[in-house]
Design a protein around this motif. Structure first.
Motif, PDB file in Angstrom:
ATOM      1  N   ALA A  59       0.837  -1.211   0.000  1.00  0.00           N
ATOM      2  CA  ALA A  59       0.000   0.000   0.000  1.00  0.00           C
ATOM      3  C   ALA A  59       0.869   1.257   0.000  1.00  0.00           C
ATOM      4  CB  ALA A  59      -0.929   0.000   1.214  1.00  0.00           C
ATOM      5  N   GLY A  60       2.059   1.135   0.557  1.00  0.00           N
ATOM      6  CA  GLY A  60       2.964   2.276   0.613  1.00  0.00           C
ATOM      7  C   GLY A  60       3.420   2.771  -0.744  1.00  0.00           C
ATOM      8  N   LEU A  61       3.272   1.939  -1.787  1.00  0.00           N
ATOM      9  CA  LEU A  61       3.644   2.371  -3.136  1.00  0.00           C
ATOM     10  C   LEU A  61       2.759   3.511  -3.635  1.00  0.00           C
ATOM     11  CD1 LEU A  61       4.310  -1.059  -4.909  1.00  0.00           C
ATOM     12  CD2 LEU A  61       6.013   0.627  -4.161  1.00  0.00           C
ATOM     13  N   ASN A  62       1.600   3.675  -3.018  1.00  0.00           N
ATOM     14  CA  ASN A  62       0.672   4.725  -3.445  1.00  0.00           C
ATOM     15  C   ASN A  62       0.584   5.876  -2.445  1.00  0.00           C
ATOM     16  OD1 ASN A  62      -0.214   3.362  -5.866  1.00  0.00           O
ATOM     17  ND2 ASN A  62      -1.338   1.955  -4.525  1.00  0.00           N
ATOM     18  N   ASP A  63       1.489   5.885  -1.473  1.00  0.00           N
ATOM     19  CA  ASP A  63       1.445   6.932  -0.454  1.00  0.00           C
ATOM     20  C   ASP A  63       1.806   8.283  -1.064  1.00  0.00           C
ATOM     21  OD1 ASP A  63       2.305   8.558   2.010  1.00  0.00           O
ATOM     22  OD2 ASP A  63       1.646   6.681   2.930  1.00  0.00           O
ATOM     23  N   ALA A  64       1.204   9.335  -0.557  1.00  0.00           N
ATOM     24  CA  ALA A  64       1.520  10.682  -1.046  1.00  0.00           C
ATOM     25  C   ALA A  64       2.924  11.113  -0.636  1.00  0.00           C
ATOM     26  CB  ALA A  64       0.489  11.677  -0.509  1.00  0.00           C
ATOM     27  N   ASN A  65       3.438  10.530   0.442  1.00  0.00           N
ATOM     28  CA  ASN A  65       4.770  10.873   0.952  1.00  0.00           C
ATOM     29  C   ASN A  65       5.827  10.115   0.159  1.00  0.00           C
ATOM     30  OD1 ASN A  65       7.234  10.605   2.626  1.00  0.00           O
ATOM     31  ND2 ASN A  65       6.044  11.710   4.163  1.00  0.00           N
ATOM     32  N   VAL A  94       9.005   9.694   0.652  1.00  0.00           N
ATOM     33  CA  VAL A  94       9.894   8.858   1.464  1.00  0.00           C
ATOM     34  C   VAL A  94       9.234   7.517   1.765  1.00  0.00           C
ATOM     35  CG1 VAL A  94      11.145   8.685   3.651  1.00  0.00           C
ATOM     36  CG2 VAL A  94      11.049  10.872   2.455  1.00  0.00           C
ATOM     37  N   ALA A  95       7.918   7.551   2.013  1.00  0.00           N
ATOM     38  CA  ALA A  95       7.177   6.307   2.248  1.00  0.00           C
ATOM     39  C   ALA A  95       7.194   5.436   0.998  1.00  0.00           C
ATOM     40  CB  ALA A  95       5.740   6.620   2.662  1.00  0.00           C
ATOM     41  N   ARG A  96       7.016   6.062  -0.173  1.00  0.00           N
ATOM     42  CA  ARG A  96       7.038   5.280  -1.416  1.00  0.00           C
ATOM     43  C   ARG A  96       8.431   4.693  -1.666  1.00  0.00           C
ATOM     44  NH1 ARG A  96       4.777   9.865  -3.569  1.00  0.00           N
ATOM     45  NH2 ARG A  96       6.246   9.993  -5.329  1.00  0.00           N
ATOM     46  N   ARG A  97       9.455   5.457  -1.370  1.00  0.00           N
ATOM     47  CA  ARG A  97      10.816   4.937  -1.542  1.00  0.00           C
ATOM     48  C   ARG A  97      11.076   3.744  -0.617  1.00  0.00           C
ATOM     49  NH1 ARG A  97      14.145  10.711  -1.564  1.00  0.00           N
ATOM     50  NH2 ARG A  97      13.495  11.396  -3.651  1.00  0.00           N
ATOM     51  N   ILE A 115       4.452  -3.035 -11.631  1.00  0.00           N
ATOM     52  CA  ILE A 115       4.407  -2.475 -12.989  1.00  0.00           C
ATOM     53  C   ILE A 115       3.809  -1.069 -12.956  1.00  0.00           C
ATOM     54  CG2 ILE A 115       3.365  -2.739 -15.270  1.00  0.00           C
ATOM     55  CD1 ILE A 115       3.626  -5.833 -14.775  1.00  0.00           C
ATOM     56  N   ASP A 116       2.757  -0.892 -12.178  1.00  0.00           N
ATOM     57  CA  ASP A 116       2.161   0.443 -12.050  1.00  0.00           C
ATOM     58  C   ASP A 116       3.166   1.431 -11.453  1.00  0.00           C
ATOM     59  OD1 ASP A 116      -0.236  -0.437 -13.097  1.00  0.00           O
ATOM     60  OD2 ASP A 116      -1.181  -0.759 -11.135  1.00  0.00           O
ATOM     61  N   ALA A 117       3.967   0.959 -10.504  1.00  0.00           N
ATOM     62  CA  ALA A 117       4.920   1.843  -9.818  1.00  0.00           C
ATOM     63  C   ALA A 117       6.078   2.271 -10.718  1.00  0.00           C
ATOM     64  CB  ALA A 117       5.457   1.156  -8.564  1.00  0.00           C
ATOM     65  N   LEU A 118       6.253   1.600 -11.860  1.00  0.00           N
ATOM     66  CA  LEU A 118       7.280   2.040 -12.809  1.00  0.00           C
ATOM     67  C   LEU A 118       6.994   3.438 -13.345  1.00  0.00           C
ATOM     68  CD1 LEU A 118       7.902  -1.217 -14.898  1.00  0.00           C
ATOM     69  CD2 LEU A 118       9.459  -0.161 -13.251  1.00  0.00           C
ATOM     70  N   LYS A 119       5.755   3.890 -13.199  1.00  0.00           N
ATOM     71  CA  LYS A 119       5.382   5.230 -13.671  1.00  0.00           C
ATOM     72  C   LYS A 119       5.430   6.277 -12.552  1.00  0.00           C
ATOM     73  CE  LYS A 119       2.440   3.555 -17.432  1.00  0.00           C
ATOM     74  NZ  LYS A 119       1.093   3.574 -18.056  1.00  0.00           N
ATOM     75  N   ASP A 120       5.977   5.893 -11.402  1.00  0.00           N
ATOM     76  CA  ASP A 120       6.073   6.834 -10.292  1.00  0.00           C
ATOM     77  C   ASP A 120       6.868   8.070 -10.719  1.00  0.00           C
ATOM     78  OD1 ASP A 120       5.681   6.590  -7.012  1.00  0.00           O
ATOM     79  OD2 ASP A 120       7.299   7.945  -7.597  1.00  0.00           O
ATOM     80  N   THR A 121       6.556   9.206 -10.138  1.00  0.00           N
ATOM     81  CA  THR A 121       7.256  10.448 -10.498  1.00  0.00           C
ATOM     82  C   THR A 121       8.663  10.522  -9.910  1.00  0.00           C
ATOM     83  OG1 THR A 121       6.248  11.543  -8.576  1.00  0.00           O
ATOM     84  CG2 THR A 121       5.109  11.758 -10.710  1.00  0.00           C
TER      85      THR A 121
END
Length: 418
Positions: free
Chosen positions: A247-253, A255-258, A276-282
């Motif tokens: 779930a942390g892959l979609n966190d607004a923070n 640092v949490a996503r990292r 695969i979705d997280a490959l598009k992370d900013t």
């Protein structure tokens, strides 16, 4: 006779004068030598050339006597003895110096004080030839170095050595947990430093840390810090946190996503669709961790997003990991049609950064893609397209060097440079 005596007297005066001048020149020369203290050539021989024995025997021992402020020279001597023992052990044994050098290292390590530790960190920050031996000194010194390292994180000092500091703290291990937790629990410690220390505690992976981590999780208000704690707990075999990490892959923070992204490679297994979705992370650091996880947890559905990363705003470091991942997928037969796709990308899409183009050509030069090009439908003209691109379109010499290598692999009988 009187005239002769006067002449002799004048000659004697001249001789005495010459002698005095010579004595002054010699004396001046000796004084000139002292203008350059022994620490300067000793430092250069050790740090720049790695000549530890020469630095010790010819300069640093003398410098320890002559220097009023001995912190630097004592730190250099400890580093020099350590380097000699790791690099010149055969010479030391042949010359019956091994015991002396070992004893000196043990003594100086025990006596290493805070000021000398700072000098040691400064050397580590410089990344000289003695780098690994300097790291080992701080590991061997143990817990006394922890406050200095934590302070360097907080004050952003010795920044070139921060990754080494992580490694040093992990190697010190369980003995340093109390000091690390004290720093994390101190609310004056910046949150990014607390995040870093939690990651280190997770890498130490001592079950004794579990209860303190749980207590910290329950009081953490920063999303990034909380995710770092959850990731550390997962490393301590608390598998109940798998869903929280995903779930942390979609966190607004960020640092949490990292933190979540770094942990993906540990999950057994993670949801590859979420990867695969997280490959598009900013965030580029999120993306590189996800790409590495997809090397372990292979999913052919990732290919499209991976190819897109070859030309997006990902760093060159991330793109290199992408190339490795696509090469791995190609070897596994999961990238059918990738070669013509890459060639079309190279020829028809404007890619201003030549380093990106180099990586695409290097990927095409992988065995599985060479095979795909050779076995492609002749009507696709893949080899001709590459040759035409080399001859008429690509102007960068580095890219053309890689293209030439690729074209020779495709047709060893003809080098396009001949």
């Amino acid at each position: 006779m009187l005239m002769l005596g006067g002449k002799n007297e004048r000659n004697m005066k001249k001789l005495v004068t010459i002698c005095l001048v010579l004595l002054w020149v010699v004396s001046f020369g000796c004084k000139q030598d002292k203008i350059i203290p022994e620490i300067s050539p000793g430092r250069a021989k050790l740090l720049q050339a790695g000549y530890a024995i020469e630095a010790i025997e010819e300069h640093l021992k003398l410098a320890e006597v002559e220097e009023e402020d001995k912190d630097e020279v004592r730190a250099l001597l400890l580093i020099a003895y350590s380097h000699a023992l790791s690099e010149d052990i055969a010479w030391l044994r042949t010359n019956n110096k091994e015991s002396e050098y070992k004893n000196e290292r043990v003594r100086r390590l025990a006596e290493l004080n805070l000021s000398e530790m700072k000098e040691t960190c400064r050397v580590l920050d410089g990344r000289y030839r003695v780098h690994k031996d300097t790291i080992q000194i701080l590991i061997d010194k143990g817990t006394p170095v922890i406050p200095l390292i934590v302070k360097s994180f907080i004050e952003n000092k010795y920044t070139n050595a921060h990754t080494d500091f992580d490694y040093i703290l992990i190697q010190i291990g369980s003995k340093g947990l109390d000091e690390l937790f004290t720093a994390v629990e101190n609310t004056d410690t910046p949150v990014l430093v607390r995040d870093r220390l939690i990651r280190i505690i997770g890498e130490i992976a001592d079950p004794a840390a579990k209860d303190r981590l749980e207590a910290l999780k329950n009081t953490a208000t920063d999303a990034g810090l909380k995710m770092e704690i959850i990731a550390a707990l997962y490393k301590l075999n608390n598998k109940a946190y798998k869903d929280d990490i995903e779930a942390g892959l979609n966190d607004a923070n960020v640092v949490a996503r990292r933190a979540a992204a770094r942990s993906m490679i540990l999950l057994n297994p993670p949801s590859t669709s979420k990867l695969i979705d997280a490959l598009k992370d900013t965030d580029d650091l999120v993306r590189i961790s996800i790409v590495r996880a997809l090397q372990k947890y292979v999913d052919a559905n990732a290919v499209d997003n991976l190819v897109d990363m070859l030309t997006n705003d990902s760093s060159i470091k991330t793109k290199k990991v992408v190339v490795d991942t696509l090469s791995l997928y190609a070897e596994k037969g999961l990238t059918s049609g990738l070669a013509p796709r890459l060639i079309d990308l190279l020829i028809n899409k404007s890619i201003p950064n030549h380093e990106y183009r180099v990586l695409i050509v290097q990927l095409l030069n992988k065995p599985a893609l060479i095979k795909e090009i050779k076995e492609s439908n002749p009507t696709d003209n893949l080899q001709f397209k590459l040759y035409d691109y080399y001859e008429n379109k690509e102007k960068n010499t580095t890219v053309n060097y890689e293209l030439n290598s690729l074209l020779v692999e495709l047709d060893p009988k003809e080098s396009v440079e001949d």
